[in-house]
Design a protein around this motif. Structure first.
Motif, mmCIF file in Angstrom:
data_model
loop_
_atom_site.group_PDB
_atom_site.id
_atom_site.type_symbol
_atom_site.label_atom_id
_atom_site.label_comp_id
_atom_site.label_asym_id
_atom_site.label_seq_id
_atom_site.Cartn_x
_atom_site.Cartn_y
_atom_site.Cartn_z
ATOM 1 N N PRO A 1 5.424 -1.035 -8.867
ATOM 2 C CA PRO A 1 4.106 -1.666 -8.863
ATOM 3 C C PRO A 1 2.982 -0.727 -8.459
ATOM 4 O O PRO A 1 1.811 -1.085 -8.558
ATOM 5 C CB PRO A 1 4.267 -2.771 -7.811
ATOM 6 C CG PRO A 1 5.257 -2.203 -6.849
ATOM 7 C CD PRO A 1 6.205 -1.357 -7.666
ATOM 8 N N ILE A 2 3.327 0.468 -7.983
ATOM 9 C CA ILE A 2 2.339 1.406 -7.453
ATOM 10 C C ILE A 2 2.468 2.735 -8.184
ATOM 11 O O ILE A 2 3.575 3.270 -8.323
ATOM 12 C CB ILE A 2 2.527 1.617 -5.938
ATOM 13 C CG1 ILE A 2 2.275 0.306 -5.182
ATOM 14 C CG2 ILE A 2 1.615 2.719 -5.410
ATOM 15 C CD1 ILE A 2 2.555 0.376 -3.687
ATOM 16 N N ALA A 3 1.355 3.267 -8.657
ATOM 17 C CA ALA A 3 1.347 4.587 -9.276
ATOM 18 C C ALA A 3 1.513 5.633 -8.176
ATOM 19 O O ALA A 3 0.699 5.698 -7.249
ATOM 20 C CB ALA A 3 0.053 4.813 -10.042
ATOM 21 N N HIS A 4 2.543 6.444 -8.289
ATOM 22 C CA HIS A 4 2.889 7.366 -7.204
ATOM 23 C C HIS A 4 1.735 8.270 -6.780
ATOM 24 O O HIS A 4 1.449 8.392 -5.575
ATOM 25 C CB HIS A 4 4.108 8.185 -7.636
ATOM 26 C CG HIS A 4 4.763 8.924 -6.516
ATOM 27 N ND1 HIS A 4 5.553 10.026 -6.722
ATOM 28 C CD2 HIS A 4 4.746 8.733 -5.168
ATOM 29 C CE1 HIS A 4 6.003 10.462 -5.564
ATOM 30 N NE2 HIS A 4 5.529 9.702 -4.613
ATOM 31 N N PRO A 5 1.020 8.942 -7.699
ATOM 32 C CA PRO A 5 -0.047 9.842 -7.245
ATOM 33 C C PRO A 5 -1.283 9.121 -6.719
ATOM 34 O O PRO A 5 -2.207 9.769 -6.226
ATOM 35 C CB PRO A 5 -0.383 10.660 -8.490
ATOM 36 C CG PRO A 5 0.046 9.811 -9.628
ATOM 37 C CD PRO A 5 1.228 9.043 -9.151
ATOM 38 N N ALA A 6 -1.294 7.789 -6.791
ATOM 39 C CA ALA A 6 -2.390 7.004 -6.211
ATOM 40 C C ALA A 6 -1.987 6.350 -4.896
ATOM 41 O O ALA A 6 -2.781 5.628 -4.297
ATOM 42 C CB ALA A 6 -2.842 5.923 -7.201
ATOM 43 N N ALA A 7 -0.772 6.611 -4.424
ATOM 44 C CA ALA A 7 -0.228 5.873 -3.278
ATOM 45 C C ALA A 7 -0.675 6.460 -1.945
ATOM 46 O O ALA A 7 -0.829 7.672 -1.790
ATOM 47 C CB ALA A 7 1.288 5.870 -3.340
ATOM 48 N N MET A 8 -0.849 5.568 -0.969
ATOM 49 C CA MET A 8 -0.975 5.936 0.432
ATOM 50 C C MET A 8 0.120 5.189 1.187
ATOM 51 O O MET A 8 0.338 3.991 0.951
ATOM 52 C CB MET A 8 -2.355 5.589 0.986
ATOM 53 C CG MET A 8 -2.547 6.008 2.445
ATOM 54 S SD MET A 8 -4.247 5.703 3.050
ATOM 55 C CE MET A 8 -5.115 7.098 2.321
ATOM 56 N N LEU A 9 0.817 5.896 2.081
ATOM 57 C CA LEU A 9 1.973 5.362 2.782
ATOM 58 C C LEU A 9 1.759 5.428 4.292
ATOM 59 O O LEU A 9 1.118 6.356 4.795
ATOM 60 C CB LEU A 9 3.229 6.161 2.427
ATOM 61 C CG LEU A 9 3.475 6.451 0.947
ATOM 62 C CD1 LEU A 9 4.616 7.455 0.788
ATOM 63 C CD2 LEU A 9 3.779 5.161 0.195
ATOM 64 N N ARG A 10 2.323 4.459 5.006
ATOM 65 C CA ARG A 10 2.264 4.503 6.466
ATOM 66 C C ARG A 10 3.444 5.342 6.969
ATOM 67 O O ARG A 10 4.606 4.948 6.826
ATOM 68 C CB ARG A 10 2.301 3.093 7.054
ATOM 69 C CG ARG A 10 1.898 3.055 8.529
ATOM 70 C CD ARG A 10 1.894 1.641 9.089
ATOM 71 N NE ARG A 10 0.902 0.767 8.508
ATOM 72 C CZ ARG A 10 -0.379 0.703 8.875
ATOM 73 N NH1 ARG A 10 -0.833 1.522 9.819
ATOM 74 N NH2 ARG A 10 -1.201 -0.156 8.304
ATOM 75 N N ALA A 11 3.146 6.501 7.548
ATOM 76 C CA ALA A 11 4.193 7.435 7.937
ATOM 77 C C ALA A 11 5.156 6.826 8.955
ATOM 78 O O ALA A 11 6.370 7.058 8.893
ATOM 79 C CB ALA A 11 3.565 8.713 8.505
ATOM 80 N N GLY A 12 4.642 6.037 9.891
ATOM 81 C CA GLY A 12 5.498 5.438 10.904
ATOM 82 C C GLY A 12 6.543 4.509 10.314
ATOM 83 O O GLY A 12 7.680 4.450 10.795
#
Length: 298
Positions: free
Chosen positions: A147-158
């Motif tokens: 559902p998410i385009a990988h190069p547009a993603a932001m992830l919570r590192a924790g």
């Protein structure tokens, strides 16, 4: 040195042609509390010189011997200092305001673990690609594709670290889809309802060069996600539903009559109304592709 709020993680291998534009698009963001961690995966073109000549102090370079994309991505996760990790590819361009809008969403929602955006195609194809925006729709879409385009993603590192989520080497060419599937167990997913990325379409990208192997892994992940929802389906059946062969009106009509109802049932059984809605969106896109291809195309 204080850790930045965001690490922009950009792996690159021999990307000298597009890398300057990609970097410029990141450094031009109106949210400034970030580092750009470029993982140079054994480049032997002009990439090292471009990186060495960059004068922005927010750039960090991790130089590796050639290890492959998954190894480069995991090395980047290990070295990222930001509480949020924004993905970016070296041949794409970040649209203005993307980082700020994603950071704002993460700060408003502590349970959010991944956020992408709609995106624009450029290069050998043009257009706007819309993504599912709400958590329920993103989760429902996981049984049909990422559902998410990988190069547009932001992830919570924790969340990545707490749940041991990394890019999996046993899911090559769809490692991002598997990561989002696993990360969904840790919290909510979302997409910005506006473009955050210009996604370059070109013959050398993985989705073109490795189309067959990528499809095989994607089907495997879809089947795993359906099974986790109590809806076991073979990858052979999923391939008929998600990658119909042929083209033209006759094949499109057959798909609409035979396959679209099956797709709708899978969506309903896995996620009820949200699943049904995503199934209809996916089915409509497959119909559009069939109609755009010549009759009898295989």
């Amino acid at each position: 040195m204080n850790a930045p709020a965001v690490t922009v993680l950009m792996p690159v291998h021999n990307g000298a042609g597009q890398l300057p534009a990609a970097l410029d698009s990141v450094f031009a963001q109106d949210f400034a509390d970030f580092e750009v961690l470029v993982v140079d995966d054994g480049s032997d073109d002009g990439t090292p010189a471009i990186l060495a000549g960059c004068g922005d102090p927010r750039l960090r370079v991790l130089r590796l011997d050639r290890t492959g994309l998954i190894g480069a991505l995991n090395a980047g996760l290990d070295q990222a200092r930001g509480a949020l990790i924004a993905r970016m590819d070296a041949d794409d361009e970040m649209l203005p305001g993307r980082l700020r809008r994603q950071v704002e969403l993460f700060r408003r929602d502590p349970g959010l673990v991944a956020c992408g955006s709609d995106y624009l195609l450029f290069g050998s194809a043009q257009g706007l690609v819309r993504t599912p925006h709400r958590d329920a729709d993103c989760r429902a879409h996981l049984v049909f594709g990422s559902p998410i385009a990988h190069p547009a993603a932001m992830l919570r590192a924790g969340a990545l670290r707490a749940h041991g989520v990394r890019y999996r080497a046993d899911y090559p060419h769809a490692e991002d889809f598997k990561l989002f599937s696993e990360l969904a167990a840790a919290g909510r997913l979302a997409n910005l309802a506006e473009p955050g990325l210009r996604y370059r379409v070109h013959p050398g990208q993985v989705s073109q060069v490795e189309a067959g192997p990528q499809r095989t892994v994607q089907l495997r992940i879809c089947a795993e996600n359906l099974a986790a929802r109590g809806v076991p389906v073979s990858t052979e059946r999923l391939e008929r539903l998600l990658w119909p062969s042929g083209g033209g009106w006759p094949d499109a009509l057959r798909y609409a009559v035979r396959r679209l109802p099956e797709l709708a049932v899978l969506g309903w059984r896995s996620h009820r109304l949200a699943g049904l809605g995503q199934a209809l969106i996916v089915g409509r896109e497959r119909l559009r592709r069939l109609l755009s291809r010549p009759a009898g195309d295989r």
